[in-house]
Scaffold this active site. Structure first.
Site, short mmCIF file in Angstrom:
data_model
loop_
_atom_site.label_atom_id
_atom_site.label_comp_id
_atom_site.label_asym_id
_atom_site.label_seq_id
_atom_site.Cartn_x
_atom_site.Cartn_y
_atom_site.Cartn_z
CG ASP A 154 44.69 7.86 90.16
OD1 ASP A 154 43.45 8.29 89.81
OD2 ASP A 154 44.87 6.83 89.64
CD GLU B 67 41.16 1.67 90.28
OE1 GLU B 67 40.91 1.33 89.02
OE2 GLU B 67 40.74 2.67 90.77
C1 FRU Z 1 42.59 5.02 89.60
C2 FRU Z 1 42.87 4.67 88.20
C3 FRU Z 1 44.30 3.72 88.36
C4 FRU Z 1 44.93 3.94 86.90
C5 FRU Z 1 44.55 5.14 86.85
C6 FRU Z 1 44.37 5.48 85.27
O1 FRU Z 1 41.72 6.11 89.37
O2 FRU Z 1 41.93 3.75 87.71
O3 FRU Z 1 43.99 2.37 88.77
O4 FRU Z 1 46.24 3.60 86.98
O5 FRU Z 1 43.29 5.44 87.21
O6 FRU Z 1 44.33 6.79 84.86
#
Ligand code: FRU
Length: 559
Positions: free
Chosen positions: A147, A310
């Site tokens: 992300d 998320e």
């Molecule tokens: C989304 C996610 C988020 C988390 C991150 C961990 O892709 O699962 O919810 O904070 O990646 O790397």
């Protein structure tokens, strides 16, 4: 290959030297220690991706100063990653290493290749070695990325942080990496921004520019024994962050409790924060960025619930050509996307600083490709713009895509707004105007990197292919009002979930398509910003031919 648009970081180019390690101390079946006498800047650790993780604790005088998981090489080295060993300010380090693989398959620990292959050096070469590395999309210099995090704009510079594994090209050791850009296209790698601590790994989050206190404040999830929210403050425009001594600032009994997105809400003259909690979004407010009041939850009975919610975002956007404004809530979901795995849904409605009220009951997707996830926007963007970046991958196969030195790129930047169609309001997605600067002279061949503009006069099929018979077929259907992209005849042996045909509604007739091609991606947009589709492709040999039906006019801008 032309010069890469991103700047590769070649670290500290002084005298490079390699020095052999002492023999490891083998302790039992899975435990070993390795003494390191620090002579150079880096210890280069050999990685073998198909191996299980080993945990390394770096000890100085019996105290743990760092811990990370790494797939140390057993019988083959795929690549090296650098561990900065000078930063500890001592000559004597002890690596305490626990291996988790099964010795029946790996053989005895004393014979592992990693002991021979650990080297010290003052340099680490990040020159690109990968044919699928994008040219004008942001990628990490090395290691895994997911992300985009904490994006903000200040004093002419765009800051992009990202979920990063500095010790391998698969998801692990979540750390905030950092890159900066003045034009959203040329990115420069910066030193690591926020590293894991005893509260946990550093998961996704956001930054706000706190004008009044002349500081940048980061909010992120500390993912340790539980997921809790933490903050860190930067007094030097995001170069370095100091973690807040009062962390964590938000806790919960919920298991999935993460990805805080904070923003200044001018309507109520307070800060708001939106957080993903299971399959809901929770909204908070604050006057001082430290103490947060829970206001409401959104989500039950709205949108898609086939996965975990998320990476939220919440913003007020103009509705094109109307003078109206509405609020949009972004909710990334995994799995549950329209073509399997990860995707970005959104909700349109109203928000009074306390409660978000959605005005529609159908599920809506911001991008109808299979590789558009964790989409969030820059804080404090200039001219009131809402500029979004997405992670260009999908959790179904992100760890398996055919790259090694790095893994994953971000989408091109897109400006978000709203448009009306048949009495409903939808999210508009337009390639950011900065992309126009890449257009130079037109060409007449399908480029490996560039933009194609296709003027449509009704239904049209566009095919990219190479001499190996690999192809991608795009189709605009003017009767059904849909656009599709079919990559099922492209290279995909790394994952059964990769081949697919993605289909998007076009909300009326499409007159012009803009297609951005890079070494491993195709992003297609309706030029009027009512359709976006982002898909990865890995042509074994570059697509060299383009076929277009229905006499559609094609203009090619090679980048
Ligand atoms: C989304 C996610 C988020 C988390 C991150 C961990 O892709 O699962 O919810 O904070 O990646 O790397």
């Amino acid at each position: 290959m032309k010069k890469m648009f991103w700047t590769l970081m070649v670290m500290l180019l002084t005298v490079s030297s390699v020095s052999a390690q002492q023999k490891p101390l083998v302790l039992g079946k899975s435990h070993a220690m390795q003494r390191v006498e620090v002579k150079n800047h880096y210890l280069l650790l050999p990685v073998q991706e198909r191996e299980d993780n080993a945990n390394i604790r770096v000890l100085v005088g019996g105290q743990q100063v760092q811990s990370m998981n790494i797939r140390l090489a057993v019988d083959k080295v795929d690549y090296y990653v650098p561990l900065d060993i000078q930063r500890f300010g001592t000559k004597d380090l002890l690596l305490d290493i626990m291996f988790y693989g099964d010795r029946r398959f790996t053989g005895a620990m004393k014979d592992f290749l990693c002991w021979q292959e650990m080297k010290q050096s003052n340099t680490f070469d990040t020159t690109n070695r990968e044919k699928f590395r994008p040219q004008y999309h942001h990628t990490p210099a090395y290691g895994w990325m997911n992300d985009p995090n904490g994006m903000f704009y200040k004093d002419g510079v765009y800051h992009l942080f990202y979920q990063w594994n500095p010790y391998g090209s698969m998801w692990e050791n979540m750390t905030w990496g950092h890159s900066t850009s003045r034009d959203l296209i040329h990115w420069e790698t910066q030193p690591t921004a926020i590293e894991p601590d005893a509260l946990g790994d550093i998961f996704s989050g956001s930054c706000v520019v706190d004008q009044k206190n002349n500081q940048v404040v980061a909010f992120y999830t500390s993912a340790g024994r539980s997921q809790v929210q933490s903050m860190a403050v930067s007094k030097d425009n995001g170069k370095t962050f100091e973690k807040y001594a009062g962390n964590p600032i938000l806790v919960s009994k919920e298991e999935d409790f993460r990805d805080p997105k904070a923003f200044w809400n001018a309507d109520i003259q307070r800060w708001n924060l939106i957080l993903a909690v299971g399959q809901e979004m929770h909204i908070y407010s604050s006057d001082n960025l430290k103490d947060w009041t829970y206001e409401s939850a959104f989500g039950k009975e709205y949108g898609c619930h086939d996965g975990v919610w998320e990476c939220p975002d919440l913003m007020k956007l103009p509705v094109r050509g109307t003078g109206k404004q509405k609020w949009m809530l972004i909710c990334n979901i995994n799995p549950g996307g329209p073509f399997g795995g990860s995707a970005t849904q959104y909700f349109i409605g109203d928000f009074d600083g306390k409660k978000f009220v959605c005005e529609h009951t159908d599920t809506r997707w911001m991008d109808y490709g299979k590789d558009h996830y964790a989409t969030v926007t820059f804080d404090n963007a200039p001219e009131g713009r809402h500029i979004a970046l997405a992670w260009m991958s999908n959790w179904q196969y992100a760890n398996q895509v055919p790259t090694k030195q790095f893994r994953s790129a971000n989408s091109i930047p897109r400006d978000l707004d709203l448009f009306e169609y048949n009495g409903q309001t939808y999210c508009g997605v337009t390639p950011s105007k900065e992309m126009l600067a890449l257009r130079g002279k037109t060409g007449n061949k399908l480029p490996q990197t560039g933009e194609l503009i296709i003027d449509l006069k009704g239904s049209t099929e566009i095919t990219f292919s190479n001499s190996l018979g690999e192809q991608v077929v795009m189709e605009y259907d003017a009767v059904k009002n849909t656009f599709s992209m079919d990559r099922s005849r492209s290279y995909a042996s790394f994952s059964e979930a990769f081949p697919c045909k993605t289909v998007a509604p076009t909300y009326g007739a499409m007159k012009q398509l803009r297609i951005f091609i890079d070494h491993s991606s195709i992003e297609a947009f309706d030029a009027e910003g009512r359709m976006a589709m982002t898909n990865l492709v890995f042509p074994t040999e570059p697509y060299s031919q383009i076929k277009v039906t229905n006499n559609a006019k094609v203009t090619i801008y090679p980048f």
